[in-house]
Every structure is written in structure tokens, then in C-alpha cells.
Write a protein that holds these residues in place. Structure first.
Motif, PDB file in Angstrom:
ATOM      1  N   TYR A  48       0.829  -1.207   0.000  1.00 14.20           N
ATOM      2  CA  TYR A  48       0.000   0.000   0.000  1.00 14.20           C
ATOM      3  C   TYR A  48       0.867   1.261   0.000  1.00 14.20           C
ATOM      4  CZ  TYR A  48      -4.485  -2.354   0.542  1.00 14.20           C
ATOM      5  OH  TYR A  48      -5.598  -3.109   0.321  1.00 14.20           O
ATOM      6  N   PHE A  49       1.919   1.251   0.798  1.00 15.60           N
ATOM      7  CA  PHE A  49       2.804   2.413   0.860  1.00 15.60           C
ATOM      8  C   PHE A  49       3.442   2.672  -0.498  1.00 15.60           C
ATOM      9  CE2 PHE A  49       6.847   4.514   1.404  1.00 15.60           C
ATOM     10  CZ  PHE A  49       6.574   5.517   2.320  1.00 15.60           C
ATOM     11  N   MET A  50       3.933   1.615  -1.142  1.00  9.51           N
ATOM     12  CA  MET A  50       4.576   1.763  -2.442  1.00  9.51           C
ATOM     13  C   MET A  50       3.595   2.287  -3.483  1.00  9.51           C
ATOM     14  SD  MET A  50       7.265  -1.444  -2.769  1.00  9.51           S
ATOM     15  CE  MET A  50       5.963  -2.674  -2.837  1.00  9.51           C
ATOM     16  N   GLY A  51       2.357   1.802  -3.410  1.00  7.33           N
ATOM     17  CA  GLY A  51       1.347   2.280  -4.352  1.00  7.33           C
ATOM     18  C   GLY A  51       1.095   3.768  -4.208  1.00  7.33           C
ATOM     19  N   ASN A  52       0.989   4.239  -2.981  1.00  6.31           N
ATOM     20  CA  ASN A  52       0.768   5.663  -2.743  1.00  6.31           C
ATOM     21  C   ASN A  52       1.966   6.502  -3.171  1.00  6.31           C
ATOM     22  OD1 ASN A  52      -1.811   5.327  -1.649  1.00  6.31           O
ATOM     23  ND2 ASN A  52      -1.019   4.965   0.401  1.00  6.31           N
ATOM     24  N   ALA A  53       3.179   6.022  -2.847  1.00  2.78           N
ATOM     25  CA  ALA A  53       4.387   6.749  -3.244  1.00  2.78           C
ATOM     26  C   ALA A  53       4.507   6.814  -4.760  1.00  2.78           C
ATOM     27  CB  ALA A  53       5.619   6.076  -2.640  1.00  2.78           C
ATOM     28  N   LEU A  54       4.171   5.719  -5.431  1.00  2.00           N
ATOM     29  CA  LEU A  54       4.233   5.691  -6.890  1.00  2.00           C
ATOM     30  C   LEU A  54       3.262   6.685  -7.506  1.00  2.00           C
ATOM     31  CD1 LEU A  54       5.328   4.452  -9.475  1.00  2.00           C
ATOM     32  CD2 LEU A  54       3.704   2.564  -9.195  1.00  2.00           C
ATOM     33  N   ARG A  55       2.064   6.743  -6.977  1.00  2.00           N
ATOM     34  CA  ARG A  55       1.072   7.713  -7.475  1.00  2.00           C
ATOM     35  C   ARG A  55       1.602   9.139  -7.347  1.00  2.00           C
ATOM     36  NH1 ARG A  55      -4.193   8.521  -8.572  1.00  2.00           N
ATOM     37  NH2 ARG A  55      -4.651   6.293  -8.428  1.00  2.00           N
ATOM     38  N   LEU A  56       2.131   9.479  -6.193  1.00  2.00           N
ATOM     39  CA  LEU A  56       2.665  10.822  -5.978  1.00  2.00           C
ATOM     40  C   LEU A  56       3.828  11.112  -6.920  1.00  2.00           C
ATOM     41  CD1 LEU A  56       2.625  11.081  -2.084  1.00  2.00           C
ATOM     42  CD2 LEU A  56       1.259  12.430  -3.672  1.00  2.00           C
ATOM     43  N   ALA A  57       4.717  10.138  -7.064  1.00  2.00           N
ATOM     44  CA  ALA A  57       5.894  10.353  -7.909  1.00  2.00           C
ATOM     45  C   ALA A  57       5.503  10.598  -9.360  1.00  2.00           C
ATOM     46  CB  ALA A  57       6.829   9.153  -7.813  1.00  2.00           C
TER      47      ALA A  57
ATOM     48  N   THR B  85      10.095   7.029  -3.900  1.00  2.00           N
ATOM     49  CA  THR B  85       9.727   7.806  -2.709  1.00  2.00           C
ATOM     50  C   THR B  85      10.393   9.171  -2.726  1.00  2.00           C
ATOM     51  OG1 THR B  85       9.442   5.773  -1.428  1.00  2.00           O
ATOM     52  CG2 THR B  85       9.672   7.812  -0.192  1.00  2.00           C
ATOM     53  N   ARG B  86      11.652   9.214  -3.097  1.00  2.00           N
ATOM     54  CA  ARG B  86      12.342  10.505  -3.193  1.00  2.00           C
ATOM     55  C   ARG B  86      11.695  11.399  -4.251  1.00  2.00           C
ATOM     56  NH1 ARG B  86      18.296   7.703  -3.135  1.00  2.00           N
ATOM     57  NH2 ARG B  86      18.502   7.466  -0.866  1.00  2.00           N
ATOM     58  N   ALA B  87      11.285  10.789  -5.367  1.00  3.07           N
ATOM     59  CA  ALA B  87      10.687  11.562  -6.453  1.00  3.07           C
ATOM     60  C   ALA B  87       9.277  12.031  -6.129  1.00  3.07           C
ATOM     61  CB  ALA B  87      10.669  10.729  -7.742  1.00  3.07           C
ATOM     62  N   SER B  88       8.675  11.478  -5.077  1.00  2.00           N
ATOM     63  CA  SER B  88       7.323  11.895  -4.707  1.00  2.00           C
ATOM     64  C   SER B  88       7.295  13.352  -4.249  1.00  2.00           C
ATOM     65  CB  SER B  88       6.764  10.998  -3.587  1.00  2.00           C
ATOM     66  OG  SER B  88       7.393  11.292  -2.337  1.00  2.00           O
ATOM     67  N   GLY B  89       8.437  13.828  -3.746  1.00  2.00           N
ATOM     68  CA  GLY B  89       8.514  15.195  -3.253  1.00  2.00           C
ATOM     69  C   GLY B  89       7.813  15.412  -1.928  1.00  2.00           C
TER      70      GLY B  89
END
Length: 213
Positions: free
Chosen positions: A95-104, A147-151
Motif C-alpha cells: 500500500y505504501f509503495m502504491g501511494n508513493a508511486l502515485r505521488l511520484a 519515494t524521493r521523487a514523490s517530493g
């Protein structure tokens, strides 16, 4: 203690407490400090060449993420993840990775997207070769980059703290790797969705890969 930790050579700009946390956490992750091993702050402090205060603070941080167990007045020891902890870590991570990917995919610039795609190519290659260990390592690297690219500073700060626990709990755990490893076509689809900045599709594919969609 079977293998002493190397003394810390603190460089400019490095925070001592963070370095102590990272060093002890890495020793737990790579098995230098094994599951069940008792930890004495005085021993760790002597080996790292620091005072006991940053060591105690590091052990408390590690306890919050389940890498260390502390029974006040009795012992401090390296924890041993059981199946429930691994399963819960796997669900949380998906779930965390999915959210981070969306933001990125919504916020990354072109250079950041290119870096994510480079990481994604390594993931696809691991899946096609059916190399479970490489798949886990390359997936970890990809999602640190994502995650870094999510800002998002909260996401970035959290993964900096929790990444060691996540990796320790999931590395080599068959249920987290075996299913995704058998679906290389899904990784190819995920890579194409990332390239197209398809946040909805990429998040869904990722969660399907890990059985939480």
C-alpha cells in the motif's frame, strides 16, 4: 558479540544519531547482529567509538520499527520476525509503495522519471530471469527512488526510518517474492504505465502484483 562493529568516522554534514541508527540497523539487516542477540549499549558505544547516549537513542528508534526488543531492566535484544509480522509488513509495504508511486508520477520531473524507469528496467530484467533475490533488491532500489521523487517530505522521512525494518522483514520471504516473480508480464506492464505517467494503472498493477488490490 561475534563480530565487532567498525568505529564511526563522522563526516561533515552527518548527524551522529542518524549514523549510529543506520550502522546498528545495517548490522541487524546483514546478520552481523543476529536474531535473539543481546545488545549492551556500553559494548556498542565502545565499538562505534561514541558515547552511550546516541546508542540508546538508536536502540529506541530501532524498537519502534520492530528491529529490537527492549524489556526495561532485563534485556535489549535483536528481534526475530515471525510470519504475522512479515505478512503485515508485506501488506503495509504494498500500500505504501502504491501511494508513493502515485505521488511520484504526478510530481516527478523528466530527469526523475528517467531514473525511475532505469530502476524499473532492472526490476523487469530480474523478473524475466526469475531471480528472486535480484528482484527484491532492484524493487527496493526502485521504490527508494520513487519515494524521493514523490517530493513528499513525510513519505521520504518515513522510508528513511523504516526501510531497514521493511527490508529485514521481507528479504527472502517467499510469499512476498514468489507470486510477483511468476508474473513478469505484470512488471512489463508496470514499467510501461510508469513511462506513460499512468498513476491509476501503475498503482493498481503494483497492488495486484502483491495481492492487495
Amino acid at each position: 558479540m561475534s563480530a565487532p562493529l567498525a568505529p564511526i568516522d563522522l563526516r561533515s554534514g552527518t548527524i551522529l544519531g542518524d549514523e549510529v541508527y543506520a550502522r546498528i540497523g545495517a548490522a541487524i539487516f546483514d546478520g552481523t547482529l543476529s536474531s535473539g542477540q543481546r545488545l549492551r549499549d556500553v559494548d556498542l558505544a565502545a565499538q562505534l567509538g561514541v558515547s552511550r547516549t546516541p546508542v540508546r537513542e538508536a536502540l529506541q528508534r530501532l524498537e519502534r520499527f520492530g528491529l529490537v526488543e527492549i524489556a526495561v531492566g532485563r534485556y535489549t535484544r535483536v528481534s526475530a520476525p515471525d510470519e504475522r509480522v512479515r505478512d503485515e509488513t508485506g501488506v503495509f509495504t504494498a500500500y505504501f509503495m502504491g501511494n508513493a508511486l502515485r505521488l511520484a508520477l504526478q510530481h516527478a520531473d523528466d530527469a526523475q522519471l528517467a531514473e525511475i524507469l532505469q530502476r524499473a528496467d532492472a526490476v523487469v530484467d530480474s523478473a524475466l530471469r526469475k531471480d528472486g533475490l535480484a528482484l527484491f533488491e532492484n524493487s527496493t532500489n526502485m521504490f527508494i527512488t520513487i519515494t524521493r521523487a514523490s517530493g513528499n517530505s513525510v513519505f521520504i522521512g518515513f522510508i528513511r526510518e523504516a526501510s531497514l525494518a521493511i527490508q529485514r522483514n521481507l528479504r527472502g520471504w517467499t510469499p512476498f517474492v514468489a507470486g510477483p516473480l511468476s508474473r513478469a508480464d505484470a512488471y512489463l506492464r508496470l514499467r510501461d504505465q510508469i513511462a506513460a505517467r499512468d498513476a491509476d494503472g501503475a498503482e493498481l498493477t503494483l497492488r495486484q502484483l502483491h495481492g492487495v488490490a
